[in-house]
Design a protein around this motif. Sequence first.
Motif, PDB file in Angstrom:
ATOM      1  N   ALA A  72       0.841  -1.264   0.048  1.00 42.69           N
ATOM      2  CA  ALA A  72      -0.123   0.111  -0.038  1.00 42.69           C
ATOM      3  C   ALA A  72       0.826   1.272   0.165  1.00 42.69           C
ATOM      4  O   ALA A  72       0.809   2.062   0.991  1.00 42.69           O
ATOM      5  CB  ALA A  72      -1.045   0.149   1.224  1.00 42.69           C
ATOM      6  N   PRO A  73       1.711   1.442  -1.019  1.00 43.11           N
ATOM      7  CA  PRO A  73       2.439   2.755  -1.053  1.00 43.11           C
ATOM      8  C   PRO A  73       1.529   3.800  -1.430  1.00 43.11           C
ATOM      9  O   PRO A  73       0.585   3.804  -2.082  1.00 43.11           O
ATOM     10  CB  PRO A  73       3.304   2.504  -2.036  1.00 43.11           C
ATOM     11  CG  PRO A  73       2.691   1.602  -3.036  1.00 43.11           C
ATOM     12  CD  PRO A  73       1.941   0.539  -2.183  1.00 43.11           C
ATOM     13  N   ARG A  74       1.815   5.016  -0.997  1.00 42.22           N
ATOM     14  CA  ARG A  74       1.120   6.238  -1.262  1.00 42.22           C
ATOM     15  C   ARG A  74       1.586   7.040  -2.394  1.00 42.22           C
ATOM     16  O   ARG A  74       2.876   7.234  -2.133  1.00 42.22           O
ATOM     17  CB  ARG A  74       0.884   7.058   0.110  1.00 42.22           C
ATOM     18  CG  ARG A  74       0.075   6.593   1.166  1.00 42.22           C
ATOM     19  CD  ARG A  74       0.057   7.474   2.256  1.00 42.22           C
ATOM     20  NE  ARG A  74       1.352   7.637   2.949  1.00 42.22           N
ATOM     21  CZ  ARG A  74       1.582   8.616   3.899  1.00 42.22           C
ATOM     22  NH1 ARG A  74       0.716   9.378   4.310  1.00 42.22           N
ATOM     23  NH2 ARG A  74       2.645   8.764   4.510  1.00 42.22           N
ATOM     24  N   PRO A  75       0.800   7.689  -3.198  1.00 41.93           N
ATOM     25  CA  PRO A  75       1.468   8.152  -4.406  1.00 41.93           C
ATOM     26  C   PRO A  75       1.943   9.709  -3.879  1.00 41.93           C
ATOM     27  O   PRO A  75       1.290  10.140  -2.832  1.00 41.93           O
ATOM     28  CB  PRO A  75       0.218   8.472  -5.319  1.00 41.93           C
ATOM     29  CG  PRO A  75      -0.654   7.199  -5.161  1.00 41.93           C
ATOM     30  CD  PRO A  75      -0.493   6.971  -3.725  1.00 41.93           C
ATOM     31  N   LEU A  76       2.728  10.257  -4.452  1.00 42.80           N
ATOM     32  CA  LEU A  76       3.254  11.363  -3.838  1.00 42.80           C
ATOM     33  C   LEU A  76       3.776  12.433  -5.118  1.00 42.80           C
ATOM     34  O   LEU A  76       4.277  11.926  -6.077  1.00 42.80           O
ATOM     35  CB  LEU A  76       4.430  11.389  -2.928  1.00 42.80           C
ATOM     36  CG  LEU A  76       5.578  10.597  -3.338  1.00 42.80           C
ATOM     37  CD1 LEU A  76       6.966  11.579  -3.910  1.00 42.80           C
ATOM     38  CD2 LEU A  76       6.268   9.673  -2.063  1.00 42.80           C
ATOM     39  N   ILE A  77       3.703  13.656  -4.870  1.00 46.70           N
ATOM     40  CA  ILE A  77       4.365  14.500  -5.518  1.00 46.70           C
ATOM     41  C   ILE A  77       5.005  15.719  -4.769  1.00 46.70           C
ATOM     42  O   ILE A  77       4.561  15.998  -3.484  1.00 46.70           O
ATOM     43  CB  ILE A  77       3.461  15.602  -6.465  1.00 46.70           C
ATOM     44  CG1 ILE A  77       2.387  16.363  -5.705  1.00 46.70           C
ATOM     45  CG2 ILE A  77       2.758  14.393  -7.541  1.00 46.70           C
ATOM     46  CD1 ILE A  77       1.617  17.292  -6.377  1.00 46.70           C
ATOM     47  N   GLY A  78       6.168  16.271  -5.265  1.00 49.87           N
ATOM     48  CA  GLY A  78       6.791  17.243  -4.538  1.00 49.87           C
ATOM     49  C   GLY A  78       7.956  17.863  -5.145  1.00 49.87           C
ATOM     50  O   GLY A  78       7.904  17.869  -6.569  1.00 49.87           O
TER      51      GLY A  78
END
Length: 181
Positions: A72-78
């Motif tokens: 269950a990885p969480r999508p991310l932007i940064g």
Amino acid sequence: MKRKTSLLAAVATTAFICAGAPASAEDFINEVRLGVMDHDSSMFHNTHETSDPDINFELRFASPDFLDWAFAPRPLIGGTVNTGSGTSFGYAGLGWTFDLTEAFFVDVTLGGAVHDGETNGKTATSKDFGCRAQFHESASIGYRFDKSNAVMLSVEHMSNASLCDDNEGLTNTGLRYAYTF
């Protein structure tokens, strides 16, 4: 400077669009991170760029059901923006958080990045990254004060894994704050 402004505008626009998306679940964006990083940290190699610090920001989204098989990885932007003349970059990927205790945790990310640094030769103030698109990974160890607030010691790395002619890479270290909704 124009490239840095364009990169920042693209990252900010993406964050705005994602934040403004109709969230049927209150967990659409479930965490915001903000930090200060030591740019091109000399802890790992000789520094070749500016000593001006970086500002790091990141949005984490709820893990979609189809990623349950991958823990269950969480999508991310940064983005990591240098406050001087050094390389800045925006990134996206997946992040995994593993609890060690109720308060302590480790966090790792894998993804890609786009930077505004040099790609055609090293200068006095910039490395030669070889190509615009890079891999991006990070690792953190953190402490939760409560269910919403945490601090982390973080290291992030950007490089092209020798897919381009030059691969100098960039490694930043720092302190980040996380607010979980």
